[in-house]
Design an enzyme around this catalytic site. Structure first.
Site, mmCIF file in Angstrom:
data_model
loop_
_atom_site.group_PDB
_atom_site.id
_atom_site.type_symbol
_atom_site.label_atom_id
_atom_site.label_comp_id
_atom_site.label_asym_id
_atom_site.label_seq_id
_atom_site.Cartn_x
_atom_site.Cartn_y
_atom_site.Cartn_z
ATOM 1 N N ASN A 29 0.845 -1.198 0.000
ATOM 2 C CA ASN A 29 0.000 0.000 0.000
ATOM 3 C C ASN A 29 0.882 1.249 0.000
ATOM 4 O OD1 ASN A 29 0.582 0.874 2.676
ATOM 5 N ND2 ASN A 29 -1.075 -0.326 3.518
ATOM 6 N N CYS A 62 -6.649 -2.009 -0.831
ATOM 7 C CA CYS A 62 -6.940 -1.490 0.507
ATOM 8 C C CYS A 62 -7.742 -0.186 0.463
ATOM 9 C CB CYS A 62 -5.647 -1.274 1.278
ATOM 10 S SG CYS A 62 -4.573 -0.012 0.561
#
Length: 93
Positions: A29, A62
């Site tokens: 991420n 995410c």
């Protein structure tokens, strides 16, 4: 590059025949990608002569939007071909 997942990867890298090319494709991420430790780890791999296939920016699983997604398959395949051709001494047509 999470600590819990590093062990198999670092074992493979330590056992790698350094006369052969090694390519790596970071994927994580955006917060992890932007962390200074990540930059140090990527720089260390590159200092060993390993080839980075850079991550790309897009909407991540995410929910983040930004750098961290693995490069597209076509990009990875093209880079692998390029490095293999260079390593074997052939020119890519």
């Amino acid at each position: 590059m999470a600590v819990g997942r590093e062990y198999p990867l670092t074992c493979v890298i330590r056992a790698w025949d350094r006369s052969k090319p090694l390519l790596f494709c970071p994927a994580m991420n955006t917060a992890m990608w932007e962390h200074p430790i990540t930059a140090q780890q990527v720089d260390q791999l590159k200092a060993f002569g390993y080839v980075e296939i850079p991550c790309v920016a897009k909407k991540l699983v995410c929910g983040d939007e930004g750098l961290g997604a693995m490069a597209e398959v076509g990009t990875i395949v093209d880079k692998v071909k390029e490095v293999l051709f260079q390593h074997s001494g052939f020119q890519q047509s």
